[in-house]
Design an enzyme around this catalytic site. Structure first.
Site, PDB file in Angstrom:
ATOM      1  N   LEU A  91     -24.170   1.764  -3.506  1.00 25.18           N
ATOM      2  CA  LEU A  91     -24.599   1.585  -4.258  1.00 25.18           C
ATOM      3  C   LEU A  91     -24.710   2.592  -5.062  1.00 25.18           C
ATOM      4  O   LEU A  91     -26.139   3.414  -4.768  1.00 25.18           O
ATOM      5  CB  LEU A  91     -24.987   0.401  -4.901  1.00 25.18           C
ATOM      6  CG  LEU A  91     -24.356  -1.154  -4.664  1.00 25.18           C
ATOM      7  CD1 LEU A  91     -25.429  -2.348  -5.500  1.00 25.18           C
ATOM      8  CD2 LEU A  91     -22.763  -1.046  -5.427  1.00 25.18           C
ATOM      9  N   THR A  96     -21.557   3.609 -16.189  1.00 26.01           N
ATOM     10  CA  THR A  96     -21.502   1.921 -16.631  1.00 26.01           C
ATOM     11  C   THR A  96     -22.066   1.174 -15.990  1.00 26.01           C
ATOM     12  O   THR A  96     -23.314   1.740 -15.386  1.00 26.01           O
ATOM     13  CB  THR A  96     -20.129   1.646 -15.775  1.00 26.01           C
ATOM     14  OG1 THR A  96     -20.108   1.312 -14.967  1.00 26.01           O
ATOM     15  CG2 THR A  96     -18.926   2.470 -17.100  1.00 26.01           C
ATOM     16  N   HIS A  98     -22.138  -1.357 -13.673  1.00 25.96           N
ATOM     17  CA  HIS A  98     -21.369  -1.461 -13.081  1.00 25.96           C
ATOM     18  C   HIS A  98     -22.482  -1.941 -12.061  1.00 25.96           C
ATOM     19  O   HIS A  98     -22.987  -2.725 -11.298  1.00 25.96           O
ATOM     20  CB  HIS A  98     -20.523  -0.862 -12.772  1.00 25.96           C
ATOM     21  CG  HIS A  98     -19.170  -1.849 -12.257  1.00 25.96           C
ATOM     22  ND1 HIS A  98     -18.408  -1.392 -10.449  1.00 25.96           N
ATOM     23  CD2 HIS A  98     -18.988  -2.759 -11.319  1.00 25.96           C
ATOM     24  CE1 HIS A  98     -18.121  -2.313 -10.266  1.00 25.96           C
ATOM     25  NE2 HIS A  98     -17.875  -3.075 -10.614  1.00 25.96           N
ATOM     26  N   PHE A 123     -32.145  -6.154   4.662  1.00 23.45           N
ATOM     27  CA  PHE A 123     -31.979  -6.142   3.132  1.00 23.45           C
ATOM     28  C   PHE A 123     -31.908  -4.770   3.411  1.00 23.45           C
ATOM     29  O   PHE A 123     -31.789  -3.400   3.967  1.00 23.45           O
ATOM     30  CB  PHE A 123     -33.116  -6.258   2.067  1.00 23.45           C
ATOM     31  CG  PHE A 123     -32.621  -5.686   0.865  1.00 23.45           C
ATOM     32  CD1 PHE A 123     -32.690  -4.470   0.273  1.00 23.45           C
ATOM     33  CD2 PHE A 123     -31.057  -6.483   0.243  1.00 23.45           C
ATOM     34  CE1 PHE A 123     -33.062  -4.192  -1.413  1.00 23.45           C
ATOM     35  CE2 PHE A 123     -31.156  -5.627  -1.038  1.00 23.45           C
ATOM     36  CZ  PHE A 123     -31.625  -3.794  -1.956  1.00 23.45           C
ATOM     37  N   ARG A 137     -31.398   9.102   2.042  1.00 22.00           N
ATOM     38  CA  ARG A 137     -31.606   7.832   2.821  1.00 22.00           C
ATOM     39  C   ARG A 137     -30.687   7.436   4.432  1.00 22.00           C
ATOM     40  O   ARG A 137     -30.860   6.185   4.926  1.00 22.00           O
ATOM     41  CB  ARG A 137     -31.657   6.969   1.705  1.00 22.00           C
ATOM     42  CG  ARG A 137     -33.049   7.224   0.615  1.00 22.00           C
ATOM     43  CD  ARG A 137     -33.114   6.450  -0.301  1.00 22.00           C
ATOM     44  NE  ARG A 137     -34.165   6.578  -1.044  1.00 22.00           N
ATOM     45  CZ  ARG A 137     -34.098   7.589  -1.628  1.00 22.00           C
ATOM     46  NH1 ARG A 137     -33.696   8.509  -1.453  1.00 22.00           N
ATOM     47  NH2 ARG A 137     -35.458   7.856  -2.732  1.00 22.00           N
TER      48      ARG A 137
HETATM   49  O1  LIG Z   1     -20.333  -0.682  -2.170  1.00 23.07           O
HETATM   50  C1  LIG Z   1     -19.814  -0.294  -3.177  1.00 23.07           C
HETATM   51  N1  LIG Z   1     -19.443  -1.618  -4.414  1.00 23.07           N
HETATM   52  C2  LIG Z   1     -19.190  -0.822  -5.986  1.00 23.07           C
HETATM   53  N2  LIG Z   1     -17.999  -1.130  -6.169  1.00 23.07           N
HETATM   54  C3  LIG Z   1     -17.093  -2.316  -5.901  1.00 23.07           C
HETATM   55  C4  LIG Z   1     -17.832  -3.595  -6.423  1.00 23.07           C
HETATM   56  O2  LIG Z   1     -18.265  -3.841  -4.815  1.00 23.07           O
HETATM   57  C5  LIG Z   1     -16.185  -4.802  -4.907  1.00 23.07           C
HETATM   58  O3  LIG Z   1     -16.395  -4.029  -3.917  1.00 23.07           O
HETATM   59  C6  LIG Z   1     -15.622  -4.646  -6.654  1.00 23.07           C
HETATM   60  O4  LIG Z   1     -16.155  -4.958  -7.871  1.00 23.07           O
HETATM   61  C7  LIG Z   1     -14.122  -6.156  -6.130  1.00 23.07           C
HETATM   62  O5  LIG Z   1     -15.137  -6.847  -6.106  1.00 23.07           O
HETATM   63  C8  LIG Z   1     -19.346   0.583  -6.135  1.00 23.07           C
HETATM   64  N3  LIG Z   1     -19.472   0.908  -7.650  1.00 23.07           N
HETATM   65  O6  LIG Z   1     -18.425   0.486  -8.004  1.00 23.07           O
HETATM   66  O7  LIG Z   1     -20.251   2.179  -7.339  1.00 23.07           O
HETATM   67  C9  LIG Z   1     -20.279   0.790  -4.857  1.00 23.07           C
HETATM   68  O8  LIG Z   1     -20.959   2.026  -5.663  1.00 23.07           O
HETATM   69  N4  LIG Z   1     -21.067   0.675  -4.304  1.00 23.07           N
END
Ligand SMILES: O=c1[nH]c(NC[C@H](O)[C@H](O)[C@H](O)CO)c([N+](=O)[O-])c(=O)[nH]1
Length: 166
Positions: A91, A96, A98, A123, A137
């Site tokens: 991530l 945002t 999110h 984890f 990392r």
């Molecule tokens: O694995 C990730 N999913 C991300 N979004 C998708 C999320 O995990 C779901 O797959 C999506 O929301 C559908 O459920 C990310 N961002 O939005 O930045 C991210 O950085 N990494």
């Protein structure tokens, strides 16, 4: 300067009888690939056979908890139960909230999953504020490569399986 990461493994654990799953998100795939390779490399160095490392994928990190539960259940149903599972996701903070919501909810869900599946759920979620942090990392040379955290996760999966397995 404190050395971060798993540090010295207090002993080599024999993974030759283990079956370990890796389930990874497909977002930020260059970083994911390095982490997955690092986990596989370390587990094989501890004796886990290639055929006993099962890899599955989900679209994004948010899908890891549900995907992991179904993955573990399915392996068990097919008569090939896992000894541990390593969900891996990356991530990276955007503009945002999110990132915060997925990081928090996915972390708690993965922690709680251990009780449900009665297995070590390692984890493997990198929650990074910048791409550089994520590259570092994953031990990717473009950044100041710190250490491939995937290797730690592989070692952790073997240790937890050997020490606390059935
Ligand atoms: O694995 C990730 N999913 C991300 N979004 C998708 C999320 O995990 C779901 O797959 C999506 O929301 C559908 O459920 C990310 N961002 O939005 O930045 C991210 O950085 N990494």
């Amino acid at each position: 300067m404190a050395v971060k990461g798993l540090g010295k493994i207090d002993q080599q654990y024999d993974g030759s009888n283990l079956r370990i799953g890796i389930i990874h998100a497909r977002w930020n795939s260059v970083i994911i690939d390095a982490l997955v390779k690092g986990a596989i490399k370390r587990m094989q160095s501890l004796g886990v056979k290639e055929e006993n490392i099962i890899v599955e994928t989900v679209p994004g990190s948010y899908e890891l908890p549900w995907g992991t539960k179904r993955f573990v259940d399915r392996q068990k149903k097919e008569g090939k139960p896992l000894d541990a599972v390593i969900p891996i996701g990356v991530l990276i903070k955007g503009s945002t909230m999110h990132f915060e919501y997925i990081s928090e909810s996915t972390t708690h869900a993965l922690m709680n999953l251990q009780e449900k599946v009665n297995l070590p759920v390692i984890f493997g979620l990198l929650t990074c504020l910048t791409e550089e942090q994520a590259f570092a990392r994953a031990g990717i040379d473009e950044a100041k490569s710190m250490h491939n955290h995937g290797e730690d996760w592989g070692a952790c999966a073997v240790e937890m399986s050997v020490k606390f397995g059935p």
